[in-house]
Write a protein that holds these residues in place. Sequence first.
Motif, PDB file in Angstrom:
ATOM      1  N   ARG A 250       1.175  11.946  -9.385  1.00 51.39           N
ATOM      2  CA  ARG A 250       0.471  13.210  -9.158  1.00 51.39           C
ATOM      3  C   ARG A 250       1.422  14.401  -9.297  1.00 51.39           C
ATOM      4  NH1 ARG A 250      -0.208  17.017  -5.659  1.00 51.39           N
ATOM      5  NH2 ARG A 250       1.164  16.088  -4.130  1.00 51.39           N
ATOM      6  N   LEU A 251       2.617  14.261  -8.711  1.00 47.56           N
ATOM      7  CA  LEU A 251       3.610  15.339  -8.819  1.00 47.56           C
ATOM      8  C   LEU A 251       4.018  15.576 -10.275  1.00 47.56           C
ATOM      9  CD1 LEU A 251       5.886  14.600  -5.723  1.00 47.56           C
ATOM     10  CD2 LEU A 251       4.316  16.536  -6.035  1.00 47.56           C
ATOM     11  N   ILE A 252       4.211  14.479 -10.999  1.00 45.51           N
ATOM     12  CA  ILE A 252       4.591  14.608 -12.414  1.00 45.51           C
ATOM     13  C   ILE A 252       3.466  15.281 -13.198  1.00 45.51           C
ATOM     14  CG2 ILE A 252       5.024  13.273 -14.519  1.00 45.51           C
ATOM     15  CD1 ILE A 252       6.598  11.297 -12.721  1.00 45.51           C
ATOM     16  N   LEU A 253       2.219  14.836 -12.948  1.00 43.88           N
ATOM     17  CA  LEU A 253       1.080  15.455 -13.644  1.00 43.88           C
ATOM     18  C   LEU A 253       0.947  16.933 -13.286  1.00 43.88           C
ATOM     19  CD1 LEU A 253      -1.609  12.648 -13.349  1.00 43.88           C
ATOM     20  CD2 LEU A 253      -0.459  13.431 -15.431  1.00 43.88           C
ATOM     21  N   GLU A 254       1.140  17.246 -12.023  1.00 44.04           N
ATOM     22  CA  GLU A 254       1.071  18.642 -11.588  1.00 44.04           C
ATOM     23  C   GLU A 254       2.168  19.477 -12.242  1.00 44.04           C
ATOM     24  OE1 GLU A 254       1.584  20.897  -7.365  1.00 44.04           O
ATOM     25  OE2 GLU A 254       0.301  19.114  -7.386  1.00 44.04           O
ATOM     26  N   GLN A 255       3.348  18.909 -12.311  1.00 47.31           N
ATOM     27  CA  GLN A 255       4.464  19.621 -12.932  1.00 47.31           C
ATOM     28  C   GLN A 255       4.202  19.841 -14.426  1.00 47.31           C
ATOM     29  OE1 GLN A 255       8.169  17.604 -12.490  1.00 47.31           O
ATOM     30  NE2 GLN A 255       9.392  19.310 -13.251  1.00 47.31           N
ATOM     31  N   THR A 256       3.719  18.813 -15.124  1.00 49.98           N
ATOM     32  CA  THR A 256       3.427  18.987 -16.557  1.00 49.98           C
ATOM     33  C   THR A 256       2.296  19.997 -16.755  1.00 49.98           C
ATOM     34  OG1 THR A 256       1.986  17.039 -16.526  1.00 49.98           O
ATOM     35  CG2 THR A 256       4.244  16.706 -17.260  1.00 49.98           C
TER      36      THR A 256
ATOM     37  N   TRP B  37       0.840  -1.201   0.000  1.00 45.58           N
ATOM     38  CA  TRP B  37       0.000   0.000   0.000  1.00 45.58           C
ATOM     39  C   TRP B  37       0.874   1.249   0.000  1.00 45.58           C
ATOM     40  CZ3 TRP B  37      -0.755   3.941   3.604  1.00 45.58           C
ATOM     41  CH2 TRP B  37      -1.845   4.780   3.356  1.00 45.58           C
ATOM     42  N   ARG B  38       1.916   1.266   0.855  1.00 47.79           N
ATOM     43  CA  ARG B  38       2.823   2.416   0.908  1.00 47.79           C
ATOM     44  C   ARG B  38       3.497   2.652  -0.446  1.00 47.79           C
ATOM     45  NH1 ARG B  38       4.636   0.004   5.853  1.00 47.79           N
ATOM     46  NH2 ARG B  38       3.563   0.978   7.588  1.00 47.79           N
ATOM     47  N   GLN B  39       3.954   1.556  -1.053  1.00 52.29           N
ATOM     48  CA  GLN B  39       4.605   1.690  -2.354  1.00 52.29           C
ATOM     49  C   GLN B  39       3.635   2.232  -3.403  1.00 52.29           C
ATOM     50  OE1 GLN B  39       6.270  -2.131  -3.293  1.00 52.29           O
ATOM     51  NE2 GLN B  39       7.988  -1.896  -1.877  1.00 52.29           N
ATOM     52  N   SER B  40       2.426   1.729  -3.394  1.00 50.55           N
ATOM     53  CA  SER B  40       1.446   2.225  -4.371  1.00 50.55           C
ATOM     54  C   SER B  40       1.112   3.694  -4.083  1.00 50.55           C
ATOM     55  CB  SER B  40       0.184   1.361  -4.378  1.00 50.55           C
ATOM     56  OG  SER B  40      -0.500   1.466  -3.160  1.00 50.55           O
ATOM     57  N   MET B  41       1.038   4.064  -2.799  1.00 50.78           N
ATOM     58  CA  MET B  41       0.783   5.474  -2.469  1.00 50.78           C
ATOM     59  C   MET B  41       1.948   6.357  -2.917  1.00 50.78           C
ATOM     60  SD  MET B  41      -2.172   5.897  -1.193  1.00 50.78           S
ATOM     61  CE  MET B  41      -2.853   4.561  -2.160  1.00 50.78           C
ATOM     62  N   ARG B  42       3.198   5.871  -2.746  1.00 49.26           N
ATOM     63  CA  ARG B  42       4.363   6.628  -3.226  1.00 49.26           C
ATOM     64  C   ARG B  42       4.298   6.798  -4.747  1.00 49.26           C
ATOM     65  NH1 ARG B  42       7.785   2.810  -0.261  1.00 49.26           N
ATOM     66  NH2 ARG B  42       7.612   3.434   1.892  1.00 49.26           N
ATOM     67  N   ARG B  43       3.968   5.682  -5.434  1.00 53.40           N
ATOM     68  CA  ARG B  43       3.875   5.727  -6.893  1.00 53.40           C
ATOM     69  C   ARG B  43       2.783   6.700  -7.335  1.00 53.40           C
ATOM     70  NH1 ARG B  43       1.029   1.730  -8.663  1.00 53.40           N
ATOM     71  NH2 ARG B  43       2.027   0.274  -7.255  1.00 53.40           N
ATOM     72  N   ILE B  44       1.638   6.651  -6.680  1.00 54.74           N
ATOM     73  CA  ILE B  44       0.541   7.563  -7.013  1.00 54.74           C
ATOM     74  C   ILE B  44       0.945   9.008  -6.743  1.00 54.74           C
ATOM     75  CG2 ILE B  44      -1.785   8.271  -6.312  1.00 54.74           C
ATOM     76  CD1 ILE B  44      -2.408   5.266  -5.931  1.00 54.74           C
ATOM     77  N   GLU B  45       1.633   9.225  -5.630  1.00 51.12           N
ATOM     78  CA  GLU B  45       2.111  10.577  -5.296  1.00 51.12           C
ATOM     79  C   GLU B  45       3.105  11.074  -6.345  1.00 51.12           C
ATOM     80  OE1 GLU B  45       2.502  14.143  -3.138  1.00 51.12           O
ATOM     81  OE2 GLU B  45       0.994  12.563  -3.084  1.00 51.12           O
ATOM     82  N   GLN B  46       4.001  10.189  -6.773  1.00 50.90           N
ATOM     83  CA  GLN B  46       4.959  10.553  -7.827  1.00 50.90           C
ATOM     84  C   GLN B  46       4.219  10.905  -9.115  1.00 50.90           C
ATOM     85  OE1 GLN B  46       8.215  11.050  -7.930  1.00 50.90           O
ATOM     86  NE2 GLN B  46       8.451  10.641  -5.745  1.00 50.90           N
TER      87      GLN B  46
END
Length: 149
Positions: free
Chosen positions: A108-114, A97-106
């Motif tokens: 999200r950050l990439i989408l926000e940056q783009t 779950w933590r890994q999937s949350m990290r991946r989702i957060e990453q």
Amino acid sequence: MQSQQLHGSEPVGAAGRKKQKRSADPSGREEPDDDGGGGDETPRRSRNTKAAQTSTTTSAIRGLLRDFFEQQLRLDVQRQEMMARQAQERLFFEEQWRQSMRRIEQERLILEQTWEEREEQRRMREEDRAERRDALLTSLLTRLLQGDL
């Protein structure tokens, strides 16, 4: 004869009633006959028999208790193993779950940056258009004012 019957011996019916009382004893134990006809051997046999029955019963109860405690011990071990296995599974799923949350957060950050980059590019194009429009309007106004048109 009547005196013998009154003093010496009991009638047959009375002895039969005495045996019935013994067998109806609530503890379930039979008491040895105290008629005096059997001598000392009958009480010894019954004592030995009672002692053997008691030791057999005691050993049977001990065996049952030992089996019960062994079964409880096995159940406790199984329960502990199951709880340990469940704890391991829970830790595994929590880590996933933590890994999937990290991946989702990453992501999200990439989408926000783009999105921010595209928004910045849009603003720059808009400013560029506004500057060209202003320049065009300024040039048109100066030509109008100068009478070139």
